[in-house]
Scaffold this active site. Structure first.
Site, PDB file in Angstrom:
ATOM      1  N   ARG A  78      -3.575  11.021   4.599  1.00 19.81           N
ATOM      2  CA  ARG A  78      -2.411  11.895   4.670  1.00 19.81           C
ATOM      3  C   ARG A  78      -1.483  11.740   3.462  1.00 19.81           C
ATOM      4  O   ARG A  78      -0.866  12.699   3.009  1.00 19.81           O
ATOM      5  CB  ARG A  78      -1.641  11.577   5.961  1.00 19.81           C
ATOM      6  CG  ARG A  78      -0.404  12.414   6.115  1.00 19.81           C
ATOM      7  CD  ARG A  78       0.348  12.096   7.373  1.00 19.81           C
ATOM      8  NE  ARG A  78       1.716  12.566   7.256  1.00 19.81           N
ATOM      9  CZ  ARG A  78       2.106  13.793   7.513  1.00 19.81           C
ATOM     10  NH1 ARG A  78       1.250  14.690   7.907  1.00 19.81           N
ATOM     11  NH2 ARG A  78       3.372  14.130   7.365  1.00 19.81           N
ATOM     12  N   ARG A  83       1.610  14.730  13.073  1.00 17.50           N
ATOM     13  CA  ARG A  83       2.114  14.515  11.714  1.00 17.50           C
ATOM     14  C   ARG A  83       2.195  15.804  10.872  1.00 17.50           C
ATOM     15  O   ARG A  83       1.483  15.964   9.880  1.00 17.50           O
ATOM     16  CB  ARG A  83       1.280  13.448  11.012  1.00 17.50           C
ATOM     17  CG  ARG A  83       1.233  12.152  11.782  1.00 17.50           C
ATOM     18  CD  ARG A  83       0.437  11.105  11.089  1.00 17.50           C
ATOM     19  NE  ARG A  83       1.246  10.296  10.192  1.00 17.50           N
ATOM     20  CZ  ARG A  83       0.770   9.232   9.542  1.00 17.50           C
ATOM     21  NH1 ARG A  83      -0.466   8.875   9.657  1.00 17.50           N
ATOM     22  NH2 ARG A  83       1.560   8.532   8.775  1.00 17.50           N
ATOM     23  N   PRO A  84       3.091  16.719  11.244  1.00 18.44           N
ATOM     24  CA  PRO A  84       3.239  17.967  10.485  1.00 18.44           C
ATOM     25  C   PRO A  84       3.939  17.733   9.133  1.00 18.44           C
ATOM     26  O   PRO A  84       4.315  16.618   8.817  1.00 18.44           O
ATOM     27  CB  PRO A  84       4.113  18.824  11.394  1.00 18.44           C
ATOM     28  CG  PRO A  84       4.896  17.853  12.205  1.00 18.44           C
ATOM     29  CD  PRO A  84       4.042  16.637  12.346  1.00 18.44           C
ATOM     30  N   MET A  85       4.110  18.834   8.360  1.00 17.08           N
ATOM     31  CA  MET A  85       4.770  18.697   7.046  1.00 17.08           C
ATOM     32  C   MET A  85       6.009  19.570   6.926  1.00 17.08           C
ATOM     33  O   MET A  85       6.480  19.841   5.819  1.00 17.08           O
ATOM     34  CB  MET A  85       3.782  19.060   5.934  1.00 17.08           C
ATOM     35  CG  MET A  85       2.796  17.952   5.646  1.00 17.08           C
ATOM     36  SD  MET A  85       1.928  18.251   4.126  1.00 17.08           S
ATOM     37  CE  MET A  85       3.206  18.147   2.891  1.00 17.08           C
ATOM     38  N   ASP A  86       6.549  20.027   8.082  1.00 16.97           N
ATOM     39  CA  ASP A  86       7.668  20.967   8.034  1.00 16.97           C
ATOM     40  C   ASP A  86       8.873  20.425   7.249  1.00 16.97           C
ATOM     41  O   ASP A  86       9.559  21.165   6.539  1.00 16.97           O
ATOM     42  CB  ASP A  86       8.082  21.368   9.461  1.00 16.97           C
ATOM     43  CG  ASP A  86       8.359  20.168  10.347  1.00 16.97           C
ATOM     44  OD1 ASP A  86       7.628  19.169  10.240  1.00 16.97           O
ATOM     45  OD2 ASP A  86       9.320  20.210  11.143  1.00 16.97           O
ATOM     46  N   LEU A  87       9.128  19.135   7.339  1.00 14.34           N
ATOM     47  CA  LEU A  87      10.313  18.575   6.670  1.00 14.34           C
ATOM     48  C   LEU A  87      10.131  18.559   5.147  1.00 14.34           C
ATOM     49  O   LEU A  87      11.079  18.795   4.384  1.00 14.34           O
ATOM     50  CB  LEU A  87      10.604  17.156   7.185  1.00 14.34           C
ATOM     51  CG  LEU A  87      10.828  17.053   8.699  1.00 14.34           C
ATOM     52  CD1 LEU A  87      10.814  15.604   9.162  1.00 14.34           C
ATOM     53  CD2 LEU A  87      12.144  17.722   9.090  1.00 14.34           C
ATOM     54  N   ILE A 145       8.183   6.638  16.888  1.00 15.20           N
ATOM     55  CA  ILE A 145       7.919   7.354  15.630  1.00 15.20           C
ATOM     56  C   ILE A 145       6.715   8.279  15.757  1.00 15.20           C
ATOM     57  O   ILE A 145       6.752   9.423  15.322  1.00 15.20           O
ATOM     58  CB  ILE A 145       7.688   6.363  14.449  1.00 15.20           C
ATOM     59  CG1 ILE A 145       8.850   5.356  14.351  1.00 15.20           C
ATOM     60  CG2 ILE A 145       7.504   7.112  13.130  1.00 15.20           C
ATOM     61  CD1 ILE A 145      10.185   5.935  13.971  1.00 15.20           C
ATOM     62  N   LYS A 204       0.840  -1.210   0.000  1.00 11.70           N
ATOM     63  CA  LYS A 204       0.000   0.000   0.000  1.00 11.70           C
ATOM     64  C   LYS A 204       0.871   1.255   0.000  1.00 11.70           C
ATOM     65  O   LYS A 204       0.702   2.148  -0.816  1.00 11.70           O
ATOM     66  CB  LYS A 204      -0.896   0.006   1.251  1.00 11.70           C
ATOM     67  CG  LYS A 204      -1.583   1.336   1.484  1.00 11.70           C
ATOM     68  CD  LYS A 204      -2.430   1.343   2.734  1.00 11.70           C
ATOM     69  CE  LYS A 204      -1.683   1.705   3.998  1.00 11.70           C
ATOM     70  NZ  LYS A 204      -1.470   3.130   4.223  1.00 11.70           N
ATOM     71  N   ASP A 257       4.517   0.477  12.076  1.00 11.17           N
ATOM     72  CA  ASP A 257       3.280  -0.082  11.528  1.00 11.17           C
ATOM     73  C   ASP A 257       3.048  -1.540  11.932  1.00 11.17           C
ATOM     74  O   ASP A 257       2.019  -2.115  11.580  1.00 11.17           O
ATOM     75  CB  ASP A 257       3.271   0.042   9.992  1.00 11.17           C
ATOM     76  CG  ASP A 257       3.035   1.474   9.529  1.00 11.17           C
ATOM     77  OD1 ASP A 257       2.733   2.329  10.379  1.00 11.17           O
ATOM     78  OD2 ASP A 257       3.149   1.733   8.322  1.00 11.17           O
ATOM     79  N   ARG A 278      -8.747   0.154   4.357  1.00 11.26           N
ATOM     80  CA  ARG A 278      -7.754   1.080   3.793  1.00 11.26           C
ATOM     81  C   ARG A 278      -6.453   0.348   3.502  1.00 11.26           C
ATOM     82  O   ARG A 278      -5.702   0.749   2.620  1.00 11.26           O
ATOM     83  CB  ARG A 278      -7.452   2.214   4.793  1.00 11.26           C
ATOM     84  CG  ARG A 278      -8.597   3.183   4.989  1.00 11.26           C
ATOM     85  CD  ARG A 278      -8.125   4.346   5.849  1.00 11.26           C
ATOM     86  NE  ARG A 278      -6.800   4.769   5.409  1.00 11.26           N
ATOM     87  CZ  ARG A 278      -5.859   5.284   6.193  1.00 11.26           C
ATOM     88  NH1 ARG A 278      -6.117   5.492   7.457  1.00 11.26           N
ATOM     89  NH2 ARG A 278      -4.695   5.620   5.704  1.00 11.26           N
TER      90      ARG A 278
HETATM   91  C1  UD1 Z   1       4.820   6.696   6.324  1.00 11.28           C
HETATM   92  C2  UD1 Z   1       3.833   5.563   6.154  1.00 11.28           C
HETATM   93  C3  UD1 Z   1       3.246   5.167   7.496  1.00 11.28           C
HETATM   94  C4  UD1 Z   1       4.361   4.843   8.482  1.00 11.28           C
HETATM   95  C5  UD1 Z   1       5.379   5.984   8.560  1.00 11.28           C
HETATM   96  C6  UD1 Z   1       6.592   5.650   9.415  1.00 11.28           C
HETATM   97  C7  UD1 Z   1       2.970   5.946   3.922  1.00 11.28           C
HETATM   98  C8  UD1 Z   1       1.804   6.324   3.073  1.00 11.28           C
HETATM   99  N1  UD1 Z   1       2.781   6.004   5.253  1.00 11.28           N
HETATM  100  O1  UD1 Z   1       4.085   7.808   6.832  1.00 11.28           O
HETATM  101  O2  UD1 Z   1       2.402   4.031   7.301  1.00 11.28           O
HETATM  102  O3  UD1 Z   1       3.803   4.642   9.757  1.00 11.28           O
HETATM  103  O4  UD1 Z   1       5.855   6.288   7.224  1.00 11.28           O
HETATM  104  O5  UD1 Z   1       7.204   4.510   8.960  1.00 11.28           O
HETATM  105  O6  UD1 Z   1       4.024   5.593   3.427  1.00 11.28           O
HETATM  106  N2  UD1 Z   1       7.266  14.321  10.707  1.00 11.28           N
HETATM  107  C9  UD1 Z   1       7.499  15.631  11.018  1.00 11.28           C
HETATM  108  N3  UD1 Z   1       7.540  16.547   9.994  1.00 11.28           N
HETATM  109  C10 UD1 Z   1       7.341  16.189   8.689  1.00 11.28           C
HETATM  110  C11 UD1 Z   1       7.109  14.827   8.397  1.00 11.28           C
HETATM  111  C12 UD1 Z   1       7.069  13.930   9.440  1.00 11.28           C
HETATM  112  O7  UD1 Z   1       7.676  16.002  12.175  1.00 11.28           O
HETATM  113  O8  UD1 Z   1       7.396  17.061   7.803  1.00 11.28           O
HETATM  114  C13 UD1 Z   1       7.208  13.332  11.823  1.00 11.28           C
HETATM  115  C14 UD1 Z   1       5.824  12.721  11.959  1.00 11.28           C
HETATM  116  O9  UD1 Z   1       4.982  13.525  12.732  1.00 11.28           O
HETATM  117  C15 UD1 Z   1       6.113  11.397  12.601  1.00 11.28           C
HETATM  118  C16 UD1 Z   1       7.484  11.015  12.029  1.00 11.28           C
HETATM  119  O10 UD1 Z   1       8.036  12.232  11.519  1.00 11.28           O
HETATM  120  O11 UD1 Z   1       6.223  11.544  13.994  1.00 11.28           O
HETATM  121  C17 UD1 Z   1       7.437   9.957  10.941  1.00 11.28           C
HETATM  122  O12 UD1 Z   1       6.708  10.432   9.860  1.00 11.28           O
HETATM  123  P1  UD1 Z   1       6.998   9.999   8.360  1.00 11.28           P
HETATM  124  O13 UD1 Z   1       8.177   9.114   8.271  1.00 11.28           O
HETATM  125  O14 UD1 Z   1       6.986  11.249   7.533  1.00 11.28           O
HETATM  126  O15 UD1 Z   1       5.698   9.158   8.060  1.00 11.28           O
HETATM  127  P2  UD1 Z   1       4.734   9.274   6.829  1.00 11.28           P
HETATM  128  O16 UD1 Z   1       5.485   9.456   5.564  1.00 11.28           O
HETATM  129  O17 UD1 Z   1       3.614  10.199   7.135  1.00 11.28           O
END
Ligand code: UD1
Length: 422
Positions: free
Chosen positions: A94, A123-127, A331, A22, A309, A401
């Site tokens: 997301r 789960r922010p998008m700052d990165l 995580i 997925k 996961d 899902r």
């Molecule tokens: C992806 C997976 C999800 C999995 C996760 C971690 C998909 C569709 N989803 O989610 O199933 O649980 O990887 O293996 O592939 N973070 C920030 N800022 C950002 C981005 C992330 O602080 O800009 C934090 C998140 O809040 C979280 C951590 O980083 O605490 C991990 O997030 P991330 O690796 O980005 O997970 P996803 O890509 O959302």
């Protein structure tokens, strides 16, 4: 809303096919936005999240045809006529944010709704934003939407260091950098197999990428990408989930298409718990022949560490283990919503912040429970399969899902599980 009724029973046996991933498919689908030519994905999983991504890509002007009962996705982004990813679709999933990088690179602009709160944490998008800004994009937040614009000459390669190895940020930056001018070097990149699969697909489309699967990815931008056909990698989370079925219920199950390198750290923990895993010509054979499993401690980490996961499903196993196990979630904050539901089934679990302590009990008992997120739902089903009596899992739309035909697949192994349509 559908629910699933599970009656606990004895050992399982048989074979279970593992679908395409997925999470890989959800990043491979937006890759179609990078090229005017068709991109075809084979081994796609049949899931509602894939339908949501199909709807999102369709709203941007891409065509997505689902062939061979959904196992093949034929996509074309020849004529994109919209660059706004609407809140109504993004809030459902997301992973919708993965259209940001490709749209910005191909169209020079993208407007993407912020996904909003998620049941398993902020789960922010700052990165993502920081990385795309380093490539020259200007990004502003207005009315809940990210408005992103590339500079007039297009995105430019850059050195980027991620503060955390985020999967989604790595994917967005990787896709955007394929069409940027010059070289991009991404440090502290995520190393998940889904990133390697994305890089493989992008290379088949003509991208120049090295180092995927390590924490340093180097991308040499090209002028355009062309069409390709790509087979989606096996779903390591579905694999790990179904490996836990015989571990919890006893018996022997062969997971077809399973490979150790996708679930290495997870297999180490199963081995420690006393579960036997054998590599076969067709996959991985898992068995628990006698006795209770041993309690083991688990800490979730980015790949190649233990996957977040699989934490909920591992907790289901630990509920009936001999001894006490400590599960640390590193995580996501707030990813123990399955713990109170498992407690309703007789589990003995204490949660303090990001740590759950599970004191194993001899047997769980069936109860009505509520699925709170995707992986939590399946952990309740696994627990119920070995519990005494009947469990009703409500709100199973979460399950659809991420798991295709779960009741059929587990039913074929001898589990007593049926779906009740709302
Ligand atoms: C992806 C997976 C999800 C999995 C996760 C971690 C998909 C569709 N989803 O989610 O199933 O649980 O990887 O293996 O592939 N973070 C920030 N800022 C950002 C981005 C992330 O602080 O800009 C934090 C998140 O809040 C979280 C951590 O980083 O605490 C991990 O997030 P991330 O690796 O980005 O997970 P996803 O890509 O959302």
């Amino acid at each position: 809303m559908d629910s699933i009724i599970v009656r606990g029973n004895g050992p399982l046996s048989g074979q279970i096919p593992i679908a395409g991933a997925k999470n890989a498919c959800l990043t491979l689908m937006p890759a179609t936005l990078l090229s005017e030519d068709p991109l075809t994905l084979t081994n796609a999983p049949r899931l509602s999240d894939i339908k949501t991504m199909t709807e999102l890509l369709g709203s941007l002007g891409a065509e997505v045809s689902s062939l061979q009962d959904g196992k093949v996705l034929a996509m074309s982004s020849h004529d994109l006529d919209n660059h706004v990813a609407d809140y109504d679709i993004v809030r459902k999933m997301r992973a919708s944010n993965l259209v940001l990088g490709p749209m910005l690179a191909r169209l020079g602009q993208a407007v993407v709704s912020l996904p909003g709160g998620c049941a398993i944490g902020a789960r922010p998008m700052d990165l993502h934003i920081h990385g795309l800004e380093a490539l020259g994009a200007e990004i502003e937040l207005k009315d809940g939407y990210l408005h992103a614009k590339a500079p007039s000459g297009g995105l430019k390669g850059a050195e980027i260091t991620l503060a955390f190895a985020s999967v989604g940020a790595t994917e967005n930056i990787l896709m955007a950098a394929t069409l940027a001018k010059g070289t991009t070097v991404l440090h502290n990149a995520a190393r998940e197999p889904e990133i390697v699969d994305l890089a493989k697909c992008l290379r088949a489309m003509g991208a120049q990428i090295e180092g995927d699967g390590t924490s340093r990815i180097e991308i040499q931008g090209v002028d355009r990408l062309h069409g390709a056909t790509h087979e989606v990698v096996t779903d390591r989370i579905e694999l790990g989930t179904y490996m836990l079925a015989p571990a919890i219920c006893g018996g022997e199950v062969e997971c077809l298409g399973g490979r150790i390198e996708l679930v290495g750290s997870f297999c180490e923990k199963l081995d420690e718990a006393g579960i036997s895993i054998e590599e076969t010509a067709r996959g991985l054979k898992v068995s628990r022949k006698n006795g209770r499993v041993k309690a083991v401690d688990v800490t979730t980490e980015p790949f190649p560490g233990f996957p977040t996961d699989l934490q909920a499903q591992m907790m289901a196993l630990m509920c009936t283990a001999e001894g006490t196990s400590v599960l640390e979630e590193k995580i996501f904050e707030n990813r123990f919503m399955h713990a109170p539901e498992l407690t309703r089934m007789g589990a003995n679990i204490e949660v303090h912040g990001g740590t759950a302590t599970v004191h194993g009990v001899e047997r769980l008992k069936g109860a009505p429970v509520m699925a709170t997120d995707l992986r939590a739902s399946v952990s309740l089903i696994l627990a119920a399969m070995a519990a005494e009596g009947e469990t009703i899992v409500n709100r199973v739309y979460h399950l659809d899902r991420g798991y295709e035909r779960v009741e059929e697949k587990l039913g074929a192994l001898g589990a007593h599980i049926e779906r009740v349509k709302a």
